[in-house]
Design a protein around this motif. Sequence first.
Motif, short mmCIF file in Angstrom:
data_model
loop_
_atom_site.label_atom_id
_atom_site.label_comp_id
_atom_site.label_asym_id
_atom_site.label_seq_id
_atom_site.Cartn_x
_atom_site.Cartn_y
_atom_site.Cartn_z
N GLN A 66 -7.48 3.11 -8.50
CA GLN A 66 -7.21 1.70 -8.65
C GLN A 66 -6.36 1.22 -7.30
OE1 GLN A 66 -6.07 0.24 -12.35
NE2 GLN A 66 -8.05 -0.24 -12.88
N GLU A 67 -5.76 2.25 -6.59
CA GLU A 67 -4.88 2.18 -5.53
C GLU A 67 -5.64 1.99 -4.12
OE1 GLU A 67 -0.51 3.34 -7.56
OE2 GLU A 67 -1.35 4.29 -5.62
N GLN A 68 -5.23 1.04 -3.15
CA GLN A 68 -5.27 1.41 -1.80
C GLN A 68 -4.14 1.16 -1.15
OE1 GLN A 68 -8.34 -1.46 -0.65
NE2 GLN A 68 -6.79 -3.15 -0.11
N ILE A 69 -3.52 1.90 0.01
CA ILE A 69 -2.61 1.71 0.81
C ILE A 69 -2.94 1.59 2.07
CG2 ILE A 69 -0.61 3.23 1.54
CD1 ILE A 69 -1.02 4.83 -1.26
N VAL A 70 -2.42 0.30 2.66
CA VAL A 70 -2.75 0.08 3.91
C VAL A 70 -1.64 0.46 5.15
CG1 VAL A 70 -3.49 -1.97 5.38
CG2 VAL A 70 -4.19 -1.87 2.85
N GLN A 71 -1.95 1.04 5.88
CA GLN A 71 -1.23 1.63 7.10
C GLN A 71 -1.37 1.48 8.50
OE1 GLN A 71 2.25 3.45 6.43
NE2 GLN A 71 1.75 2.03 4.89
N PRO A 93 1.66 -0.20 -2.59
CA PRO A 93 0.25 0.17 -2.87
C PRO A 93 -0.19 -1.22 -3.35
CG PRO A 93 1.64 0.93 -4.42
CD PRO A 93 2.41 0.67 -3.30
N GLN A 94 -1.56 -1.61 -3.03
CA GLN A 94 -2.28 -2.66 -3.79
C GLN A 94 -3.53 -2.41 -4.49
OE1 GLN A 94 -3.64 -4.05 1.09
NE2 GLN A 94 -4.15 -5.59 -0.62
N LYS A 95 -4.03 -3.40 -5.11
CA LYS A 95 -5.39 -3.09 -5.67
C LYS A 95 -6.45 -2.98 -4.91
CE LYS A 95 -7.43 -4.55 -10.23
NZ LYS A 95 -7.41 -3.34 -10.72
N CYS A 96 -7.23 -1.87 -5.14
CA CYS A 96 -8.40 -1.77 -4.22
C CYS A 96 -9.13 -2.94 -4.29
CB CYS A 96 -9.34 -0.62 -4.93
SG CYS A 96 -8.75 0.89 -4.55
#
Length: 1008
Positions: free
Chosen positions: A288-293, A26-29
């Motif tokens: 606060q998380e965004q997950i990029v796939q 995960p990364q920060k939004c």
Amino acid sequence: MFIHRYFEDPQALHINTTPHHAYFIPQKCGQKWENFEPEQSLFYLSLNGYWDFRYYLSPQELPESPNEVNFEAKIPVPSNWQTQGYDRHHYTNINYPFPFDPPYVPQNNPCGIYRRTFELNKKENKHYLLNFEGVDSCLYVYINQTFVGYGQISHSTNEFDITDFVQAGNNEIFVVVLKWCDGSYLEDQDKFRMSGIFRDVYILEREANYLQDFFIRTDLSPNLNNAQIKVETKFLENNQNIDYALYDPSGKLLIQQQTDKFEISFDNPETWNAENPRLYTLIMSYGQEQIVQRLGFRRIQIENGILLFNGQPIKFRGVNRHDSDPVTGYHISRTQAVRDLQLMKAHNINAIRTAHYPNAPWFSELCDRYGFYLIGESDIESHGSSMLAVRQTEPSIFLNVKNSYEHERIRQDNIDNLCYFARDPQFKEALLDRTYANVERDKNRTSVIIWSLGNESGYGENFEACAAWVKSRDPGRLVHYESSIYQHSAHRNDLSNLDFYSEMYAATEDLDAYFANPANLKPFMLCEYSHAMGNSNGDAEDYFQAFHRHPGSCGGFVWEWCDHAPYRDDKPEHFGYGGDFGESPHDGNFCVDGLVSPDRIPHTNLLELKNVNRPVRAWLEQGKVYIKNYLDFTNLKEILTIRYSFSENGKVINQSELQIDCAPHQIQVLDIALPADNGNLCWLNLDYVLTQPTDLLSKNHLLGFDQLIIFKQGALPAQIFKNKTGHFKIQDTAQTLKICQGDFSYELDKNKGIFSRITYREQNLIEQPLDFNIWRAPLDNDRLIRQSWQQAGYDKTYSRAYQINWIEKNEGILIQANLALLAVSQGRILNLAVNYLLGADGQMKISLRATRPEHLPYLPRFGLRFFLPKGQTQGQYFGYGPQESYVDKHHLAKLGIYPLNATDNYVDYLKPQENGSHYGSRYITLNSLHVSADQPFSFNLLPYSQEELTTKAHNYELKESPWDILCLDYKMSGIGSNSCGPNLKEQYRLSETDFNWGVFLQWSNPAR
């Protein structure tokens, strides 16, 4: 000892680990996601680096508590401790390196203790997850002197929730790693055995109710016009809404919505395949998380026994790949992995089987991006238990149990060993756990199209449970497991959840036989074939033809990608194989069986495979040039240019280029006018080059080539004997026939029927007798036939003459010799009726008839061996080159004229063996010798004798001969892949019992 004995308890697989789940960081939004690397995440704390380390020979040596450990050094994490000077490298293929006594492992079980500190800005309402992506074989984790948990499965992630164990500020992490655990019985893969923390270690900061797992299920309609996405999510506590944003491959936003169940469909999707890996991007945001796939759309199915991908029948042009490096061991960086993929793409490889465990967790993401079909294999192999049964059983009986119910002929205790872990209820959960780990981690990867249950571990109820679970969890992919085809026990195999009939090292005839039986309804996959050990892969073209003969064949995976050979401790500039590190048991150089060297230098095997798998093939038919597009999804006009030229007798006379509109799997005629026949050897060269660069390949990269012989006239240079000029002086004694003509002098050994000396002005033109030669330095692929050759005396032959006559003719002196090749304790190996015709100015023609007994094994080669003075072997040849080439391995080479010298012609193999031959040669011209023959011949020119290559175990042990050695062959037997595969095909064997050969030699002044 302060650790619990979980390492010998098959029920204690994981203590306090989180459930297996998809790999993601995960990364920060708001962080940029376009070129995101995991280390850039604000929620990612890397623990890679130097850790304190202490090595113990046994857990019994451990002190009573962690704080009593006295650390002696620092060691990099990730790494294997064998690469850092602890313990030793150990190569074994099948046999366990410890007693077979499951679940127990040796008491002398080396272990490493790791420690480091880290700073943590601990926040309220956050979870902190500690990840170990790969540890061999098991690990015990302590945080701030408190036991956190235990885990195993060397090549899968163990994740621990350490929220309650860490504090704000400074923290200490302490890890105990054991070399062996009960899981090691399930990790008996063909590789060097190494230990330690060999993949990334990091802490993830997560939300209080964090997204623990998700499954992105994609589907395509049968006509590929509609795409569907369904995302299944699992939070730590209750499911919640997620903001979803879907971007197309060009970066355009397609869909954005907030929901707790994301299900969409849209029309006209761009599809993913290995030739054009088009990826969409799905961003999932909450808190606060965004997950990029990244994800792709593809449809995998089997219809009428044919594997279809996006509606097209495809063939795997695959390899088996380990995570392996001679310096870093199991630890592979992204840079190293991309180098592998670049080489694979450059050599027309489109598929990878992860052998025999999940590769690094980000590896499949690279395959998504660059375009490779993946078989994702679970970390399961118990080959040692199978071979324990075979050693206790008559091997011929074992071979008969394949696909039969002849188990009654083998003692039941041996049968139980064959399928020990496949059937033992005690290990059922362990096999299921490894299956879960493999599937759950990589389930969102587009490139993974087949799940493999593991490798060479027998079959039984436990694997049937694994297959059933995979089918229920992920019905959109296919399932493979090769060992299922062997009926080893009273349990009747249930194959209903397996989609392929899969074999290893089956001959092409086996494929033909399989498809001749209408009862065989599953696609045939060769999960391993064409064993690439040493000078090998002589059967690559035969397999290509067999794959394309049968629509139900979906291709195969060459064993294997790279040689496994770490640098030696005692000779750090040299690679070592089994036994070089003082280990026992070991399997010698069986680990040196790759298409590339340990440091990724392509072997000629890979060059052969590349051109066999070229995307285009051309042929002549009724005066026209036809091509076929062997790509599955790409029109040739989109990717390549055909550069063509005509050559006469090796010289280019005309060249141009064109592009062609040719759809996948289709045939077109090329607009190329063929020249008129002018009596010369003429051929058409066709080079297939990339028109535009790709992510991994540069513009003008050569994808493959064809050479089409148009006219064969003039294929061999004229052999013109001048009429006799000058005076021949002949001195005939009981043992020697000496003939002088001008500055040339010849001495024939009448006892042997061969020339013992040839000179020009008393200067030697040969340094040893010009003898007949049938031996070659055994290839790895000769390891089985070698014994028969040596029992027949082929390696120790000498010639014996029975009758020598000579007469004068207009052309010169004709010597007629009847002789045989003999060996001590053997009967005659070859009978030779030889005519030597000596002409003026150093001309010699040798014509012979050879016969041999039918009961003897086929010959390695037949020809002449010349020991030539150093400095007199610069020249050129007209044949297949510049790479080595053989009757069954010449598709990598082009017919042409090439420079020649012994040093450059030598091909280096870690285990010395036959190398550097050139098939289909028309002539050789050296400083003092010109050679041609009455038919195309083979030769090699080397600085080492075949005896030296035969007896030395490593390339760095070789000592150069004081002479350069030319082996001129009527024929040489092919090379095949019999080191672990079928016998050499009949058509590639020198099995003739009666043959004729003529060779023309022109000696000259060596100073010319």
